[in-house]
Scaffold this active site. Structure first.
Site, PDB file in Angstrom:
ATOM      1  N   HIS A  65      -5.371  -2.052   1.960  1.00 48.32           N
ATOM      2  CA  HIS A  65      -6.368  -2.300   2.994  1.00 48.32           C
ATOM      3  C   HIS A  65      -7.036  -1.003   3.391  1.00 48.32           C
ATOM      4  O   HIS A  65      -6.507   0.086   3.171  1.00 48.32           O
ATOM      5  CB  HIS A  65      -5.729  -2.943   4.227  1.00 48.32           C
ATOM      6  N   CYS A 224      -0.088   2.704  12.599  1.00 49.54           N
ATOM      7  CA  CYS A 224      -0.185   3.184  11.219  1.00 49.54           C
ATOM      8  C   CYS A 224      -1.553   3.837  11.038  1.00 49.54           C
ATOM      9  O   CYS A 224      -2.421   3.706  11.901  1.00 49.54           O
ATOM     10  CB  CYS A 224       0.032   2.052  10.215  1.00 49.54           C
TER      11      CYS A 224
END
Length: 721
Positions: A65, A224
């Site tokens: 992603h 993250c």
């Protein structure tokens, strides 16, 4: 899940065999629908995100992603590969691949929907349904949330599919997990029930309660680098683990859609804190003075139950973090300013190193790009290229000298950013975004007054300190809105500028000149001893703080447009020594394979590439398994290489690159001999020391599993998060 995924974005039989090919196959589907405007540009962004941290997860899931300017709208593509594709998960390849594409400026609503998918991936019923579905329409409907696993045509035993170890979900609780996923798909949140609180009952039998009899309370933060997938998957796993343990666990997700701060009263009432993150936790000082478990975000996904148990053990021992006394969070709840510590539980020395390395890590790419361009300029245009006129007025397409001058001048421009970037991101590490402006201003002043690397360090620390001081001041509510964009940049830049120009700039510039003159004056035995010392430091902790000190010292010397020979010799010695440990471990596992476990032999294959690329960390698995033999051996070889490199007079203008920049090294043949000598010394010592070890049958059997080996139950044991 809106129409971010349709049947056209689903491939139930991927033909790809690598993660790059899988990403391309799914991205091509996005491009065909006009949702990706530049396929190669988007794939480059995906690869850049993958380079930060592997996106494979336990349970056979891969989630490549990124956020990219080449994406027109938030989009999700799904692919299934029965044989699996390696996405770097510890338990093996992924058979379910989700490619998540978010625009660079994606709105909060769409990112919330993407986060809902990330949470669903922790539900075994959801992933089992995706493994069993046989048509693309149903798969897309499952992912969108239009259909539930229970309503899809899934075989009765699909729920027994392999699931992530430690995810907190049980077979008996599969229905609850599905229900939670459906709620999450709508709201983007997944509140954890307050076990034993709403009905006044006792906590779940067998769980640890607080001293006053109420359920144990934990607050957690997950984050993250991209803030889309891992952030929310870790949150879901922790919430599930908390639910099973019968504790109250509330998570603050610091994702791409921003974050909602936990209520200070909730933090004050918490008995423990779990921080699962791969980027700095924002406002981390809120959690000071409490039992804290601080790990990477993947640990929050893969082993949440262990983290819950660990924080309860710390609380039972009364182990709290530094920074403030227990209960100080209550003070923040009442509006009392809380001191920014820069890291819960960290001492000042640790925090200072973290701040400095924040600046260095952002500076190094500029050093690399500028250094290589300047080196190429010299290689093409000759050693007089630094005296060439501006290529804007004197560029001839057919002359090599012009191309050399062009590369040299581009590299020089890149080098002009080194000190501002260093200072700016030191301040950023201390005070977050408000520190950037005064940091860059101070760094630019350091460049202007020739204060160099030392001036950049001072400017960054001063800028961060000034901003932190301003943030502690109570201000009227009417002006809070302009603080980050007007008041803080204005005041902090003025203060930093005054200090750098008037107070400390000249002394620092003198110190910088003295250090440069000392380096340029190093000859003979002094230079050899310095090379040996730097080699020892590079190999002492294999990428740790001591290693970084040596590397930073070397890069500081070449972080100028025209460094002296001594500075380039130091850079060459540091890189040569840093290549020794992984190359030596690779050679040792080749010539004496029987002395190493199967896992170490596999790591040895990768160590060839890592060592050749100057990635010293490639030797860490070996040092972790046998530090008393590996580390001294590595240090001996590193010292030999560093000393020989300085003796041979090898020079290096680039701060990184390993064997790939050998053509740009002065005296390259002797340089390679220095590296080979150190590798030989380390290899010989490791082989001898391991050969002398008396291995009992029990220890041999224990070692056969290796670091990170898979146990019969299929669980992944790891020595580090």
């Amino acid at each position: 899940m809106s129409e971010m995924i349709t049947a056209d974005l689903v491939d139930l039989d991927l033909s790809a065999d690598t993660k790059e090919a899988a990403a391309r196959a799914l991205a091509e589907r996005m491009a065909a629908l006009g949702r990706v405007t530049d396929l190669d540009g988007f794939l480059a962004d995906v690869a850049a995100r993958e380079a930060q941290m592997p996106t494979g997860l336990d349970g056979g899931i891969g989630i490549p992603h990124c956020r990219s300017e080449h994406v027109t709208e938030p989009t999700l593509a799904f692919g299934r590969k029965a044989a699996g594709i390696d996405f770097g998960a510890p338990d093996g390849p992924a058979d379910l691949i989700f490619l998540i594409a978010a625009p660079a400026g994606a709105d909060d609503a769409h990112l919330t929907i993407l986060s809902a998918l990330a949470r669903q991936l922790t539900n075994t019923a959801f992933t089992a349904a995706l493994r069993a579905v046989d048509d693309t329409e149903t798969a897309a409907a499952l992912i969108r949330g239009d259909r539930t696993p229970a309503s899809a045509d899934v075989p009765a035993d699909a729920g027994n599919a392999e699931r992530p170890e430690g995810s907190g979900a049980t077979e008996a609780g599969a229905a609850d997990a599905v229900a939670s996923a459906e709620d999450t798909a709508v709201s983007g949140t997944a509140p954890v029930p307050s076990a034993g609180v709403e009905d006044g009952s006792d906590p779940v039998p067998g769980t640890t309660a607080a001293p006053d009899g109420r359920p144990f309370r934990v607050v957690a933060v997950t984050s993250c680098p991209t803030g889309i997938a891992h952030t929310y998957m870790a949150a879901e796993s922790l919430e599930n683990a908390g639910r099973e343990a019968g504790i109250e666990l509330v998570v603050e997700t610091q994702g791409s859609a921003g974050f909602t701060r936990l209520d200070p009263a909730v933090i004050a009432a918490a008995d423990g804190v779990i921080l699962a993150h791969d980027v700095p936790v924002r406002e981390k000082e809120r959690f000071a003075g409490k039992p804290t478990v601080d790990v990477g975000v993947k640990a929050g996904i893969n082993r949440p139950a262990e983290l819950v148990a660990e924080v309860r053990e710390k609380a039972a021992r009364g182990e709290v973090t530094a920074g403030s006394a227990p209960g100080s969070a209550a003070g923040s709840a009442s509006g009392t300013p809380v001191e920014r510590t820069g890291g819960t539980g960290d001492g000042y020395g640790t925090r200072l190193r973290t701040w400095l390395m924040s600046g260095v890590s952002y500076m190094v790419p500029f050093v690399a790009a500028g250094g290589l361009l300047i080196a190429l300029g010299f290689a093409i245009g000759g050693w007089q290229v630094n005296k060439a006129p501006s290529v804007m007025d004197h560029f001839v397409w057919t002359q090599a000298d012009s191309w050399g001058a062009l590369l040299f001048q581009i590299g020089g421009v890149a080098f002009n950013f080194l000190i501002p970037v260093l200072a700016g991101y030191i301040a950023y590490g201390m005070a977050d975004r408000p520190g950037l402006v005064p940091g860059f201003v101070g760094g630019s002043i350091a460049l202007t007054i020739n204060a160099g690397f030392l001036g950049g360090l001072a400017a960054g620390l001063i800028a961060g300190g000034v901003v932190m001081a301003i943030q502690k001041v109570r201000i009227p509510a009417a002006v809070r809105g302009i603080m980050p964009v007007v008041v803080i940049p204005l005041i902090s830049s003025a203060v930093v500028g005054f200090l750098m120009f008037v107070v400390i700039g000249k002394p620092i510039a003198s110190a910088q000149k003295g250090m440069t003159d000392w380096l340029n004056g190093l000859t003979g035995a002094n230079a050899v001893l310095l090379g040996a010392l730097l080699g020892l430091m590079m190999c002492f902790d294999l990428g740790g703080p001591v290693n970084k000190v040596a590397y930073t010292f070397a890069t500081a010397g070449i972080a100028v447009a025209n460094p002296g020979d001594s500075a380039m010799k130091i850079m060459a010695a540091v890189m040569a020594a840093g290549m020794v440990p992984p190359l030596a471990m690779a050679l040792a596992t080749t010539v004496r394979a029987r002395l190493f476990t199967p896992t170490e032999r596999e790591n040895g294959k990768a160590a060839w590439v890592l060592g050749a690329s100057f990635i010293t960390e490639g030797a860490i698995p070996f040092a972790a398994a046998d530090p008393l033999r590996v580390i001294p051996s590595a240090m001996a070889g590193g010292a030999v290489t560093g000393a020989l490199s300085m003796t041979f007079g090898a020079t290096l203008r680039a701060p990184h690159g390993g064997i790939f920049v050998v053509p740009l090294i002065g005296n390259p043949f002797l340089y390679l001999i220095a590296v080979a000598a150190g590798v030989g010394v380390t290899t010989a010592l490791v082989v001898v020391l391991k050969g002398l070890r008396k291995r009992s049958p029990s220890s041999a059997g224990a070692e056969s599993t290796g670091t990170g080996a898979v146990s019969p139950a299929g669980s992944k044991e790891s020595v580090a998060a």
